[in-house]
Motif scaffolding. Structure first.
Motif, PDB file in Angstrom:
ATOM      1  N   ASP A  15       0.869  -1.177   0.000  1.00  0.00           N
ATOM      2  CA  ASP A  15       0.000   0.000   0.000  1.00  0.00           C
ATOM      3  C   ASP A  15       0.906   1.227   0.000  1.00  0.00           C
ATOM      4  N   TYR A  16       0.779   2.043  -1.038  1.00  0.00           N
ATOM      5  CA  TYR A  16       1.760   3.107  -1.258  1.00  0.00           C
ATOM      6  C   TYR A  16       1.374   4.393  -0.542  1.00  0.00           C
ATOM      7  N   SER A  17       2.286   4.883   0.295  1.00  0.00           N
ATOM      8  CA  SER A  17       2.060   6.105   1.091  1.00  0.00           C
ATOM      9  C   SER A  17       3.250   7.042   0.949  1.00  0.00           C
ATOM     10  N   GLY A  18       3.502   7.500  -0.262  1.00  0.00           N
ATOM     11  CA  GLY A  18       4.690   8.306  -0.530  1.00  0.00           C
ATOM     12  C   GLY A  18       4.760   9.619   0.216  1.00  0.00           C
ATOM     13  N   PHE A  19       3.654  10.083   0.776  1.00  0.00           N
ATOM     14  CA  PHE A  19       3.654  11.321   1.565  1.00  0.00           C
ATOM     15  C   PHE A  19       4.337  11.127   2.913  1.00  0.00           C
ATOM     16  N   ALA A  20       4.416   9.867   3.383  1.00  0.00           N
ATOM     17  CA  ALA A  20       4.934   9.597   4.719  1.00  0.00           C
ATOM     18  C   ALA A  20       6.460   9.668   4.722  1.00  0.00           C
ATOM     19  N   PRO A  21       7.056   9.972   5.881  1.00  0.00           N
ATOM     20  CA  PRO A  21       8.513   9.967   5.966  1.00  0.00           C
ATOM     21  C   PRO A  21       9.041   8.533   5.932  1.00  0.00           C
ATOM     22  N   PRO A  22      10.269   8.322   5.479  1.00  0.00           N
ATOM     23  CA  PRO A  22      11.242   9.354   5.110  1.00  0.00           C
ATOM     24  C   PRO A  22      11.069   9.929   3.705  1.00  0.00           C
ATOM     25  N   ALA A  23      10.193   9.341   2.869  1.00  0.00           N
ATOM     26  CA  ALA A  23      10.030   9.892   1.520  1.00  0.00           C
ATOM     27  C   ALA A  23       9.488  11.314   1.587  1.00  0.00           C
ATOM     28  N   GLY A  24       8.377  11.503   2.313  1.00  0.00           N
ATOM     29  CA  GLY A  24       7.839  12.843   2.545  1.00  0.00           C
ATOM     30  C   GLY A  24       7.506  13.611   1.282  1.00  0.00           C
ATOM     31  N   LEU A  25       6.964  12.925   0.278  1.00  0.00           N
ATOM     32  CA  LEU A  25       6.654  13.588  -0.986  1.00  0.00           C
ATOM     33  C   LEU A  25       5.428  14.472  -0.871  1.00  0.00           C
ATOM     34  N   PRO A  26       5.354  15.533  -1.671  1.00  0.00           N
ATOM     35  CA  PRO A  26       4.084  16.247  -1.796  1.00  0.00           C
ATOM     36  C   PRO A  26       3.007  15.273  -2.255  1.00  0.00           C
ATOM     37  N   VAL A  27       1.777  15.484  -1.796  1.00  0.00           N
ATOM     38  CA  VAL A  27       0.696  14.560  -2.126  1.00  0.00           C
ATOM     39  C   VAL A  27       0.520  14.430  -3.632  1.00  0.00           C
ATOM     40  N   ALA A  28       0.664  15.527  -4.365  1.00  0.00           N
ATOM     41  CA  ALA A  28       0.501  15.474  -5.822  1.00  0.00           C
ATOM     42  C   ALA A  28       1.521  14.539  -6.462  1.00  0.00           C
ATOM     43  N   ASP A  29       2.765  14.572  -5.975  1.00  0.00           N
ATOM     44  CA  ASP A  29       3.792  13.674  -6.508  1.00  0.00           C
ATOM     45  C   ASP A  29       3.461  12.224  -6.183  1.00  0.00           C
ATOM     46  N   MET A  30       2.968  11.989  -4.977  1.00  0.00           N
ATOM     47  CA  MET A  30       2.595  10.637  -4.589  1.00  0.00           C
ATOM     48  C   MET A  30       1.507  10.082  -5.497  1.00  0.00           C
ATOM     49  N   VAL A  31       0.501  10.901  -5.784  1.00  0.00           N
ATOM     50  CA  VAL A  31      -0.601  10.459  -6.638  1.00  0.00           C
ATOM     51  C   VAL A  31      -0.096  10.158  -8.042  1.00  0.00           C
ATOM     52  N   ARG A  32       0.757  11.038  -8.568  1.00  0.00           N
ATOM     53  CA  ARG A  32       1.315  10.791  -9.907  1.00  0.00           C
ATOM     54  C   ARG A  32       2.152   9.506  -9.922  1.00  0.00           C
ATOM     55  N   ASN A  33       2.906   9.268  -8.859  1.00  0.00           N
ATOM     56  CA  ASN A  33       3.696   8.045  -8.772  1.00  0.00           C
ATOM     57  C   ASN A  33       2.792   6.814  -8.800  1.00  0.00           C
ATOM     58  N   TYR A  34       1.724   6.861  -8.022  1.00  0.00           N
ATOM     59  CA  TYR A  34       0.826   5.711  -7.961  1.00  0.00           C
ATOM     60  C   TYR A  34       0.231   5.406  -9.337  1.00  0.00           C
ATOM     61  N   ALA A  35      -0.157   6.453 -10.055  1.00  0.00           N
ATOM     62  CA  ALA A  35      -0.681   6.259 -11.408  1.00  0.00           C
ATOM     63  C   ALA A  35       0.367   5.611 -12.308  1.00  0.00           C
ATOM     64  N   ALA A  36       1.613   6.050 -12.171  1.00  0.00           N
ATOM     65  CA  ALA A  36       2.692   5.471 -12.977  1.00  0.00           C
ATOM     66  C   ALA A  36       2.945   4.015 -12.580  1.00  0.00           C
ATOM     67  N   TYR A  37       2.926   3.719 -11.287  1.00  0.00           N
ATOM     68  CA  TYR A  37       3.163   2.346 -10.844  1.00  0.00           C
ATOM     69  C   TYR A  37       2.069   1.407 -11.352  1.00  0.00           C
TER      70      TYR A  37
END
Length: 301
Positions: A15-37
């Motif tokens: 379950d992808y949570s790229g906003f969480a640390p240590p990644a700490g991505l902006p939510v928009a980047d996380m959403v774009r990453n999930y779409a790409a994955y």
């Protein structure tokens, strides 16, 4: 080709949570990453997108901007609570109404540290939402998991953090697995499992990051599998603590941890009914770790 037992163990795991640390991505980047994955060759490893309800507006804006890319099938989303369960449930219902056929929040993740706090959630959280409740691993796990079971909730354990003292011991994680087995409830792990096997790793992406032994996701989910088969506590601890790659073997009929065999059909039941998923701020690091062990190839989807 991926051995069937490995695929069964890991399919839809992360379950992808790229906003969480240590990644700490902006939510928009996380959403774009999930779409790409979702479009990538390792999409079979991908589970839900985790939406922090405190930032639902940012998430929706980024999701809408995907403009159909990676959303041919409805996204499955787990909502991370703000701590106000009634407001969160209302926000989830509104989100689902707005996005109908493109996305569905069918899971919520909450926190509670006492049986009374767990019971207090039941009137607010609708039964149609799968609810994972994070409980303290140093608490009275028998009473906490019993309260979860009595109220139709699932368990969640935090297995990592940004400092060494945030990482629970193998003994604590084993106690959690055993308590969930006794209560007959599903659970998920979150945080600190970027590598397949237990190993000493940097806890952040900073050059001066502290290091510490971190839990491996192969260790954790095979430990859960042998627990579901009836393994004793000491063997579960040993499986969690094992750092030897040669101790883990996968083929089309079963997974093998040292002398313990777990049939593919049993692994399917474990993933469906017991050890269900792993929340992670990174999707790429687990893949890179599996590739380094030669368990999957660069194009294995």
């Amino acid at each position: 080709m991926i051995p069937r037992s490995l695929r069964v163990l890991l399919e839809g795991l992360i379950d992808y949570s790229g906003f969480a640390p240590p990644a700490g991505l902006p939510v928009a980047d996380m959403v774009r990453n999930y779409a790409a994955y979702l479009r990538g060759e390792h999409r079979w490893l991908l589970g839900r997108s985790i939406l922090p309800l405190a930032k639902v507006g940012e998430y929706e804006a980024a999701f809408s901007a995907c403009d159909g890319r990676g959303v041919s099938d409805p996204w499955r989303i787990s909502a991370l609570t703000t701590g106000k369960a009634s407001d969160d449930v209302a926000a989830i219902a509104a989100f689902n109404a707005r996005h109908a056929d493109r996305a569905v929040i069918d899971m919520i993740e909450l926190k509670a540290d006492t049986p009374d706090a767990i019971r207090a959630l039941r009137p607010t959280v609708p039964a149609k939402l799968k609810a994972y409740v994070e409980i303290p691993l140093t608490g009275d796990l028998a009473s906490l998991t019993a309260a979860l079971a009595a109220n139709g909730f699932r368990a969640k354990a935090r297995t990592g953090g940004l400092t060494p003292d945030a990482i629970p011991s193998c003994e604590l994680v084993a106690r959690f697995i055993v308590a969930c087995r006794a209560a007959r409830i599903p659970f998920k792990f979150t945080a600190g499992m970027h590598a397949p096997l237990r190993s000493v790793r940097a806890l952040t992406y900073a050059a001066d990051s502290p290091t510490a032994p971190m839990h491996g996701f192969l260790n954790a989910f095979l430990a859960a599998a042998i627990a579901w088969q009836g393994a004793e506590y000491r063997d579960i601890v040993q499986a969690l603590n094992d750092t030897a790659a040669e101790a883990f073997h996968f083929d089309d009929e079963r997974a093998l941890w040292r002398d313990t065999r777990i049939a593919c059909e049993f692994l399917e039941a474990v993933r469906r009914n017991f050890a269900t998923s792993l929340g992670s701020c990174s999707f790429t690091e687990p893949i890179e770790g599996l590739q380094a062990l030669k368990l999957i190839s660069p194009r294995s989807g």
